[in-house]
Design a protein around this motif. Structure first.
Motif, mmCIF file in Angstrom:
data_model
loop_
_atom_site.group_PDB
_atom_site.id
_atom_site.type_symbol
_atom_site.label_atom_id
_atom_site.label_comp_id
_atom_site.label_asym_id
_atom_site.label_seq_id
_atom_site.Cartn_x
_atom_site.Cartn_y
_atom_site.Cartn_z
ATOM 1 N N MET A 1 24.884 13.905 -57.389
ATOM 2 C CA MET A 1 24.899 15.139 -56.606
ATOM 3 C C MET A 1 25.198 14.808 -55.147
ATOM 4 S SD MET A 1 21.796 17.838 -55.841
ATOM 5 C CE MET A 1 21.472 18.201 -57.553
ATOM 6 N N SER A 2 26.401 15.144 -54.662
ATOM 7 C CA SER A 2 26.756 14.854 -53.279
ATOM 8 C C SER A 2 26.108 15.889 -52.359
ATOM 9 C CB SER A 2 28.276 14.879 -53.106
ATOM 10 O OG SER A 2 28.794 16.143 -53.458
ATOM 11 N N THR A 3 25.721 15.440 -51.163
ATOM 12 C CA THR A 3 24.945 16.288 -50.255
ATOM 13 C C THR A 3 25.463 16.139 -48.831
ATOM 14 O OG1 THR A 3 22.980 15.995 -51.641
ATOM 15 C CG2 THR A 3 22.626 16.804 -49.414
ATOM 16 N N VAL A 4 25.610 17.268 -48.135
ATOM 17 C CA VAL A 4 26.013 17.255 -46.732
ATOM 18 C C VAL A 4 24.825 17.703 -45.890
ATOM 19 C CG1 VAL A 4 26.963 19.615 -46.839
ATOM 20 C CG2 VAL A 4 27.717 18.036 -45.036
ATOM 21 N N GLY A 5 24.652 17.058 -44.742
ATOM 22 C CA GLY A 5 23.572 17.395 -43.829
ATOM 23 C C GLY A 5 24.080 18.155 -42.622
ATOM 24 N N LEU A 6 23.292 19.121 -42.165
ATOM 25 C CA LEU A 6 23.594 19.909 -40.974
ATOM 26 C C LEU A 6 22.420 19.813 -40.011
ATOM 27 C CD1 LEU A 6 24.770 23.232 -42.733
ATOM 28 C CD2 LEU A 6 26.107 21.141 -42.346
ATOM 29 N N VAL A 7 22.710 19.849 -38.723
ATOM 30 C CA VAL A 7 21.667 19.890 -37.696
ATOM 31 C C VAL A 7 21.732 21.273 -37.066
ATOM 32 C CG1 VAL A 7 20.748 18.830 -35.614
ATOM 33 C CG2 VAL A 7 21.971 17.427 -37.290
ATOM 34 N N GLU A 31 27.726 19.355 -53.314
ATOM 35 C CA GLU A 31 26.997 20.251 -54.202
ATOM 36 C C GLU A 31 25.771 20.834 -53.532
ATOM 37 O OE1 GLU A 31 26.815 18.495 -58.392
ATOM 38 O OE2 GLU A 31 27.356 16.768 -57.144
ATOM 39 N N SER A 32 25.229 20.117 -52.547
ATOM 40 C CA SER A 32 23.989 20.557 -51.901
ATOM 41 C C SER A 32 24.109 20.440 -50.381
ATOM 42 C CB SER A 32 22.803 19.718 -52.379
ATOM 43 O OG SER A 32 22.679 19.775 -53.777
ATOM 44 N N VAL A 33 23.326 21.277 -49.688
ATOM 45 C CA VAL A 33 23.304 21.288 -48.228
ATOM 46 C C VAL A 33 21.865 21.117 -47.737
ATOM 47 C CG1 VAL A 33 23.790 22.612 -46.137
ATOM 48 C CG2 VAL A 33 25.316 22.810 -48.124
ATOM 49 N N ILE A 34 21.650 20.104 -46.902
ATOM 50 C CA ILE A 34 20.353 19.908 -46.241
ATOM 51 C C ILE A 34 20.508 20.274 -44.771
ATOM 52 C CG2 ILE A 34 18.566 18.271 -45.564
ATOM 53 C CD1 ILE A 34 19.244 16.558 -47.921
ATOM 54 N N ALA A 35 19.609 21.104 -44.274
ATOM 55 C CA ALA A 35 19.601 21.446 -42.855
ATOM 56 C C ALA A 35 18.361 20.853 -42.201
ATOM 57 C CB ALA A 35 19.611 22.957 -42.670
ATOM 58 N N VAL A 36 18.559 20.127 -41.110
ATOM 59 C CA VAL A 36 17.449 19.694 -40.268
ATOM 60 C C VAL A 36 17.371 20.688 -39.124
ATOM 61 C CG1 VAL A 36 16.548 17.895 -38.751
ATOM 62 C CG2 VAL A 36 17.698 17.276 -40.862
ATOM 63 N N VAL A 95 19.397 10.782 -49.568
ATOM 64 C CA VAL A 95 20.260 11.549 -50.476
ATOM 65 C C VAL A 95 21.440 12.189 -49.756
ATOM 66 C CG1 VAL A 95 18.363 12.050 -52.072
ATOM 67 C CG2 VAL A 95 18.894 13.671 -50.234
ATOM 68 N N CYS A 96 21.549 11.984 -48.447
ATOM 69 C CA CYS A 96 22.572 12.660 -47.663
ATOM 70 C C CYS A 96 23.811 11.768 -47.537
ATOM 71 C CB CYS A 96 22.023 13.006 -46.282
ATOM 72 S SG CYS A 96 22.984 14.239 -45.419
ATOM 73 N N ASP A 97 24.950 12.291 -47.962
ATOM 74 C CA ASP A 97 26.192 11.510 -47.963
ATOM 75 C C ASP A 97 27.041 11.732 -46.724
ATOM 76 O OD1 ASP A 97 25.918 10.565 -50.807
ATOM 77 O OD2 ASP A 97 25.967 12.720 -51.148
ATOM 78 N N ALA A 98 26.908 12.905 -46.095
ATOM 79 C CA ALA A 98 27.766 13.250 -44.962
ATOM 80 C C ALA A 98 27.003 14.118 -43.980
ATOM 81 C CB ALA A 98 29.020 13.972 -45.441
ATOM 82 N N LEU A 99 27.445 14.078 -42.741
ATOM 83 C CA LEU A 99 26.924 14.924 -41.672
ATOM 84 C C LEU A 99 28.091 15.748 -41.154
ATOM 85 C CD1 LEU A 99 24.984 15.789 -39.330
ATOM 86 C CD2 LEU A 99 25.711 13.708 -38.140
ATOM 87 N N CYS A 100 27.936 17.058 -41.086
ATOM 88 C CA CYS A 100 29.026 17.917 -40.618
ATOM 89 C C CYS A 100 28.519 18.790 -39.482
ATOM 90 C CB CYS A 100 29.548 18.782 -41.771
ATOM 91 S SG CYS A 100 31.095 19.616 -41.369
ATOM 92 N N PHE A 101 29.168 18.705 -38.331
ATOM 93 C CA PHE A 101 28.722 19.449 -37.164
ATOM 94 C C PHE A 101 29.871 20.277 -36.595
ATOM 95 C CE2 PHE A 101 30.158 15.247 -35.863
ATOM 96 C CZ PHE A 101 31.014 15.509 -34.796
ATOM 97 N N GLY A 102 29.517 21.320 -35.883
ATOM 98 C CA GLY A 102 30.521 22.121 -35.200
ATOM 99 C C GLY A 102 30.861 21.522 -33.851
ATOM 100 N N SER A 103 32.110 21.689 -33.431
ATOM 101 C CA SER A 103 32.511 21.214 -32.109
ATOM 102 C C SER A 103 33.643 22.084 -31.582
ATOM 103 C CB SER A 103 32.949 19.747 -32.155
ATOM 104 O OG SER A 103 34.182 19.603 -32.847
ATOM 105 N N GLU A 104 33.934 21.917 -30.300
ATOM 106 C CA GLU A 104 34.964 22.738 -29.681
ATOM 107 C C GLU A 104 36.353 22.440 -30.233
ATOM 108 O OE1 GLU A 104 31.488 22.712 -26.921
ATOM 109 O OE2 GLU A 104 32.544 21.184 -28.061
ATOM 110 N N SER A 105 36.583 21.224 -30.715
ATOM 111 C CA SER A 105 37.913 20.852 -31.199
ATOM 112 C C SER A 105 37.977 20.625 -32.702
ATOM 113 C CB SER A 105 38.371 19.556 -30.509
ATOM 114 O OG SER A 105 37.578 18.465 -30.967
ATOM 115 N N GLY A 106 36.847 20.270 -33.311
ATOM 116 C CA GLY A 106 36.869 19.891 -34.717
ATOM 117 C C GLY A 106 37.451 18.502 -34.938
#
Length: 411
Positions: A1-7, A31-36, A95-106
């Motif tokens: 189960m792949s998981t992306v983390g958000l702050v 497949e899953s989203v973890i938010a800190v 269990v977190c495979d990736a971190l995805c954050f918002g930014s002005e440019s991406g």
């Protein structure tokens, strides 16, 4: 189960956040989203518009599967430690495979290259940063300027990249934290659409910043109907429920009396022992109190603000005093040690499956209430809840102890 983390902070969760959740899942094929998520007091030093359990519910109903609390020791910090604490919490789950954050440019690749260059903390940059801070520049501006000078001296094209923009700064510090922690998580970024991080005006029919939405609520006298075009229906439903119960929307004014009691009664020498009270700020606070015309926190902030002391810096300072956080509680050595536990605020059925995995993978204990351990930062979070609850006119004494009695939200 792949998981992306958000702050996240979700103050409140709006349509731009919903887009971020959806796109993060899409671009990582998770497949899953973890938010800190920050708890009752946020990265810019403000109290949250609604309590942390309500905002965790917003997150779960918008598509997150597991919501963890970022300890207030980290949530009220400048970008460096805010990012470090959040990344440490995600990494500790195992269990977190990736971190995805918002930014002005991406543009995560450009930030990653800069992070590679700055990860070693070159002595020349540390010296330049210290000099700029002594000149009175706020930390974010000083850090961006010192980093740019280092990159320019190295002849690197990325020197022109917009490090002074707030989400670029946070993104860079997320990447630096990944390197310091030796985490294998991938870092990706999604471009912010139609509204900047702290834009106070609304210029779109469906997307507005949380700053603009809070301003809209304040200017309408606490009415929530104006939020309807800009937030998911589930967010509006939660806010309306909390407002009906007398527990939202929350602003600094709710804390004016306990805060001014502390500022007025404590001698300057004792104020100077609190975290974020630096360079004689305690004396400036005492002087400003004598100029007040009303017991309003906004007026105090206006009196205190200078080029050196930004509103964000001052809000963090007032929050630390209100919460009783001393300098020794938040020294760099303690912060660098990372999280000692991860606190669960809420989960879905898919999040429950993640929690089962975390029993085997987590590097630190996973706790559901403050009764599950006696770590100093967990106790600080419980005290923050007590302060937050006591300021609300409709709260009951039992609300001050919710960290010990309320289980995670399930959705």
């Amino acid at each position: 189960m792949s998981t992306v983390g958000l702050v996240v902070e979700y103050n409140p969760l709006h349509n731009g956040h919903l887009y971020h959740i959806q796109q993060s899942r899409k671009i990582t094929d998770a497949e899953s989203v973890i938010a800190v998520m920050s708890g009752h007091f946020l990265q810019r030093g403000e109290p949250a518009i609604a309590d942390k359990w309500s905002r965790a519910e917003m997150a779960l109903r918008a598509g997150c599967d597991l919501v963890l609390e970022l300890p207030v020791a980290y949530s009220g910090q400048p970008a460096q430690w805010f990012a470090y604490g959040a990344v440490a919490a995600l990494a500790a789950t195992g269990v977190c495979d990736a971190l995805c954050f918002g930014s002005e440019s991406g543009n995560a690749d450009a930030l990653s290259r800069i992070a590679d260059r700055l990860a070693a903390e070159p002595e020349s940059m540390r010296l330049r940063l210290g000099a700029l801070l002594k000149e009175g520049l706020p930390y974010p501006s000083a850090y961006a300027a010192a980093a740019r000078q280092l990159l320019e001296a190295s002849g690197e094209a990325d020197a022109a990249f917009g490090l002074a923009q707030p989400n670029h700064t946070l993104g860079l510090h997320y990447m630096l934290a990944l390197r310091k922690l030796g985490s294998p998580m991938r870092a990706l970024s999604i471009r912010r659409e139609k509204s900047d991080y702290n834009q106070s005006s609304i210029t779109d029919t469906a997307i507005a910043s949380a700053t603009a939405l809070r301003k809209l609520v304040v200017e309408s006298g606490g009415a929530l109907d104006g939020l309807a075009p800009y937030v998911p229906g589930s967010t509006l439903a939660v806010l309306r429920r909390e407002a009906a119960a007398g527990k939202a929307p929350v602003t600094w004014d709710a804390f004016a009396r306990p805060l001014f009691h502390l500022l007025s009664s404590l001698p300057a020498s004792e104020l100077g022992t609190y975290a974020e009270v630096t360079e004689g700020l305690e004396h400036r606070i005492k002087g400003a109190l004598r100029e007040l015309r009303s017991w309003r926190v906004d007026e105090l902030l206006d009196l205190l603000k200078t080029k050196r002391y930004t509103r964000t810096k001052l809000q963090r300072t007032l929050a630390r005093i209100l919460l009783g956080h001393r300098k020794e509680d938040l020294d760099a050595e303690r912060l660098a040690a990372g999280v000692q536990y991860v606190r669960v605020l809420g989960f879905t059925a898919r999040g429950q499956a993640l929690l089962k995995r975390m029993k085997k993978t987590a590097a630190v204990p996973v706790v559901h209430t403050a009764a599950d351990g006696d770590w100093p930062y967990l106790a600080m979070d419980a005290r923050a809840t007590a302060v937050y609850a006591a300021a609300l006119p409709a709260s009951r004494p039992a609300d001050a102890w919710r960290d010990y009695t309320v289980p995670p939200v399930r959705a």
